[in-house]
Design a protein around this motif. Sequence first.
Motif, PDB file in Angstrom:
ATOM      1  N   LYS A 274       0.824  -1.221   0.000  1.00 58.84           N
ATOM      2  CA  LYS A 274       0.000   0.000   0.000  1.00 58.84           C
ATOM      3  C   LYS A 274       0.853   1.264   0.000  1.00 58.84           C
ATOM      4  CE  LYS A 274      -4.111  -1.848   2.333  1.00 58.84           C
ATOM      5  NZ  LYS A 274      -4.994  -1.729   3.529  1.00 58.84           N
ATOM      6  N   GLN A 275       2.101   1.115   0.465  1.00 59.52           N
ATOM      7  CA  GLN A 275       3.036   2.247   0.544  1.00 59.52           C
ATOM      8  C   GLN A 275       2.422   3.433   1.286  1.00 59.52           C
ATOM      9  OE1 GLN A 275       4.346   2.934  -3.550  1.00 59.52           O
ATOM     10  NE2 GLN A 275       5.988   1.432  -3.269  1.00 59.52           N
ATOM     11  N   GLY A 276       1.757   3.115   2.385  1.00 55.29           N
ATOM     12  CA  GLY A 276       1.140   4.151   3.209  1.00 55.29           C
ATOM     13  C   GLY A 276       1.895   4.348   4.505  1.00 55.29           C
ATOM     14  N   ALA A 277       1.150   4.584   5.602  1.00 62.13           N
ATOM     15  CA  ALA A 277       1.753   4.896   6.899  1.00 62.13           C
ATOM     16  C   ALA A 277       2.651   3.769   7.405  1.00 62.13           C
ATOM     17  CB  ALA A 277       0.650   5.191   7.914  1.00 62.13           C
ATOM     18  N   TYR A 278       2.180   2.521   7.293  1.00 61.67           N
ATOM     19  CA  TYR A 278       2.976   1.387   7.777  1.00 61.67           C
ATOM     20  C   TYR A 278       4.261   1.248   6.982  1.00 61.67           C
ATOM     21  CZ  TYR A 278       4.313  -3.399   8.982  1.00 61.67           C
ATOM     22  OH  TYR A 278       5.004  -4.514   9.402  1.00 61.67           O
ATOM     23  N   SER A 279       4.167   1.337   5.679  1.00 66.20           N
ATOM     24  CA  SER A 279       5.345   1.198   4.823  1.00 66.20           C
ATOM     25  C   SER A 279       6.380   2.268   5.146  1.00 66.20           C
ATOM     26  CB  SER A 279       4.936   1.297   3.349  1.00 66.20           C
ATOM     27  OG  SER A 279       6.071   1.206   2.507  1.00 66.20           O
ATOM     28  N   ARG A 280       5.926   3.492   5.388  1.00 71.28           N
ATOM     29  CA  ARG A 280       6.859   4.574   5.716  1.00 71.28           C
ATOM     30  C   ARG A 280       7.549   4.314   7.053  1.00 71.28           C
ATOM     31  NH1 ARG A 280       2.561   7.556   3.451  1.00 71.28           N
ATOM     32  NH2 ARG A 280       1.693   8.041   5.506  1.00 71.28           N
ATOM     33  N   LEU A 281       6.791   3.884   8.046  1.00 70.16           N
ATOM     34  CA  LEU A 281       7.368   3.585   9.358  1.00 70.16           C
ATOM     35  C   LEU A 281       8.364   2.434   9.266  1.00 70.16           C
ATOM     36  CD1 LEU A 281       4.259   3.803  11.737  1.00 70.16           C
ATOM     37  CD2 LEU A 281       6.290   5.248  11.831  1.00 70.16           C
ATOM     38  N   TYR A 282       7.978   1.376   8.565  1.00 71.77           N
ATOM     39  CA  TYR A 282       8.824   0.189   8.460  1.00 71.77           C
ATOM     40  C   TYR A 282      10.128   0.514   7.730  1.00 71.77           C
ATOM     41  CZ  TYR A 282      10.254  -4.608   7.507  1.00 71.77           C
ATOM     42  OH  TYR A 282      10.965  -5.789   7.437  1.00 71.77           O
ATOM     43  N   THR A 283      10.024   1.236   6.624  1.00 75.03           N
ATOM     44  CA  THR A 283      11.209   1.589   5.836  1.00 75.03           C
ATOM     45  C   THR A 283      12.152   2.472   6.642  1.00 75.03           C
ATOM     46  OG1 THR A 283       9.944   1.450   3.771  1.00 75.03           O
ATOM     47  CG2 THR A 283      12.013   2.687   3.719  1.00 75.03           C
ATOM     48  N   ALA A 284      11.597   3.440   7.366  1.00 70.43           N
ATOM     49  CA  ALA A 284      12.422   4.343   8.169  1.00 70.43           C
ATOM     50  C   ALA A 284      13.156   3.577   9.268  1.00 70.43           C
ATOM     51  CB  ALA A 284      11.552   5.431   8.784  1.00 70.43           C
ATOM     52  N   GLN A 285      12.474   2.627   9.902  1.00 67.95           N
ATOM     53  CA  GLN A 285      13.117   1.837  10.951  1.00 67.95           C
ATOM     54  C   GLN A 285      14.210   0.943  10.389  1.00 67.95           C
ATOM     55  OE1 GLN A 285      10.650  -0.276  13.711  1.00 67.95           O
ATOM     56  NE2 GLN A 285       9.473   1.539  14.296  1.00 67.95           N
ATOM     57  N   LYS A 286      13.959   0.330   9.240  1.00 68.30           N
ATOM     58  CA  LYS A 286      14.965  -0.531   8.621  1.00 68.30           C
ATOM     59  C   LYS A 286      16.221   0.272   8.277  1.00 68.30           C
ATOM     60  CE  LYS A 286      14.724  -4.301   7.137  1.00 68.30           C
ATOM     61  NZ  LYS A 286      15.239  -5.606   7.658  1.00 68.30           N
ATOM     62  N   GLN A 287      16.023   1.470   7.745  1.00 71.36           N
ATOM     63  CA  GLN A 287      17.166   2.316   7.386  1.00 71.36           C
ATOM     64  C   GLN A 287      17.955   2.706   8.626  1.00 71.36           C
ATOM     65  OE1 GLN A 287      15.196   5.481   5.249  1.00 71.36           O
ATOM     66  NE2 GLN A 287      15.346   4.422   3.273  1.00 71.36           N
ATOM     67  N   LEU A 288      17.241   3.037   9.719  1.00 69.67           N
ATOM     68  CA  LEU A 288      17.909   3.420  10.961  1.00 69.67           C
ATOM     69  C   LEU A 288      18.690   2.249  11.545  1.00 69.67           C
ATOM     70  CD1 LEU A 288      18.400   5.523  13.162  1.00 69.67           C
ATOM     71  CD2 LEU A 288      16.270   4.771  14.255  1.00 69.67           C
ATOM     72  N   GLU A 289      18.098   1.055  11.521  1.00 70.32           N
ATOM     73  CA  GLU A 289      18.778  -0.124  12.057  1.00 70.32           C
ATOM     74  C   GLU A 289      20.005  -0.472  11.228  1.00 70.32           C
ATOM     75  OE1 GLU A 289      15.767  -3.104  12.200  1.00 70.32           O
ATOM     76  OE2 GLU A 289      14.727  -2.203  13.899  1.00 70.32           O
ATOM     77  N   THR A 290      19.932  -0.259   9.909  1.00 70.60           N
ATOM     78  CA  THR A 290      21.078  -0.511   9.041  1.00 70.60           C
ATOM     79  C   THR A 290      22.213   0.442   9.366  1.00 70.60           C
ATOM     80  OG1 THR A 290      19.650  -1.291   7.231  1.00 70.60           O
ATOM     81  CG2 THR A 290      21.868  -0.586   6.648  1.00 70.60           C
ATOM     82  N   LEU A 291      21.893   1.710   9.602  1.00 73.79           N
ATOM     83  CA  LEU A 291      22.915   2.702   9.954  1.00 73.79           C
ATOM     84  C   LEU A 291      23.558   2.372  11.289  1.00 73.79           C
ATOM     85  CD1 LEU A 291      21.161   6.041   8.863  1.00 73.79           C
ATOM     86  CD2 LEU A 291      23.159   4.958   7.796  1.00 73.79           C
ATOM     87  N   GLU A 292      22.733   1.951  12.264  1.00 66.93           N
ATOM     88  CA  GLU A 292      23.247   1.607  13.586  1.00 66.93           C
ATOM     89  C   GLU A 292      24.174   0.406  13.510  1.00 66.93           C
ATOM     90  OE1 GLU A 292      19.707   1.089  15.830  1.00 66.93           O
ATOM     91  OE2 GLU A 292      19.519   3.216  16.348  1.00 66.93           O
ATOM     92  N   THR A 293      23.833  -0.573  12.642  1.00 68.42           N
ATOM     93  CA  THR A 293      24.685  -1.751  12.463  1.00 68.42           C
ATOM     94  C   THR A 293      26.023  -1.377  11.833  1.00 68.42           C
ATOM     95  OG1 THR A 293      22.712  -3.166  12.192  1.00 68.42           O
ATOM     96  CG2 THR A 293      24.802  -4.038  11.407  1.00 68.42           C
ATOM     97  N   GLU A 294      25.964  -0.490  10.865  1.00 70.58           N
ATOM     98  CA  GLU A 294      27.196  -0.067  10.190  1.00 70.58           C
ATOM     99  C   GLU A 294      28.103   0.714  11.117  1.00 70.58           C
ATOM    100  OE1 GLU A 294      25.742   2.102   6.875  1.00 70.58           O
ATOM    101  OE2 GLU A 294      25.331   0.327   5.654  1.00 70.58           O
ATOM    102  N   ASP A 295      27.494   1.485  12.058  1.00 71.33           N
ATOM    103  CA  ASP A 295      28.288   2.302  12.980  1.00 71.33           C
ATOM    104  C   ASP A 295      28.863   1.479  14.126  1.00 71.33           C
ATOM    105  OD1 ASP A 295      27.762   4.521  11.487  1.00 71.33           O
ATOM    106  OD2 ASP A 295      26.074   5.220  12.719  1.00 71.33           O
TER     107      ASP A 295
END
Length: 258
Positions: free
Chosen positions: A236-257
């Motif tokens: 649907k690329q709505g509210a859930y998709s935005r929240l999920y994508t943002a969290q995945k990106q943040l977790e990826t950055l935290e893993t890299e750091d």
Amino acid sequence: TLAGVGKSIVAIAFDSVSYAYDSGDREKPALDDASFYAAPGQLTAIVGVSGSGKSTAAALLAGIRSGYSGSIIVNGTELSGLSPSTLSRTVTLVGARSHLFAGTLRENLLMANPKADEKAMWNALIEARIAGFMPGELDMVIEPDAANLSGGQRQRIAIARALLHDSPVYVFDEATSNVDAESENDIMKAIHSLAGKKTVILISHRLANVVDSDCIYVLDKGRIAERGAHAELLKKQGAYSRLYTAQKQLETLETEDA
């Protein structure tokens, strides 16, 4: 009395529920015409940003808050018509920081079910993935404020205690928010195992924990913005998709750091 208490077949339905709390100068809506359904034997997740109304829904269902408008139906009975004792037998709430009392592990477990025998207590500890950490077994001392336990150990013991209560409905409100990664995985395994036998509602800010839920409801400013399974909501690329994508990106950055 509520038909079905002590059994697993209990459905929960919020129908156009609104609830407002006093913010000082005016009443602020925490839930606004919210409707959702939790089916027996399934894992129903409620997600949303902080302040969206998730914990208010949990508090209403557990009887901690009252004075809602609309209808909250528990197995065909209006929640406001249930006695406190019936509601406590029907719904078990496990929060972000569950309290353990100073004393022994046995004493804490028996608070949920005074008639539980040792086999039942050990089964609950095993299901909560905490049985391996028992230096004094059931007579292990729990210090005031559970100072001798880690956050993960405290939460898993609290879940074992909740399992002994054996209620038809379980609500986990951010139950993994203050624990380590290993404890989080263990707690989620226990929740998924329970969901096959009870009506389970999982409230979590961390969307990785709700991916395998049967149905996910997205709360936004007290209203249900979306509902569906994980894959369906991503499409649907709505509210859930935005929240999920943002969290995945943040977790990826935290893993890299790290």
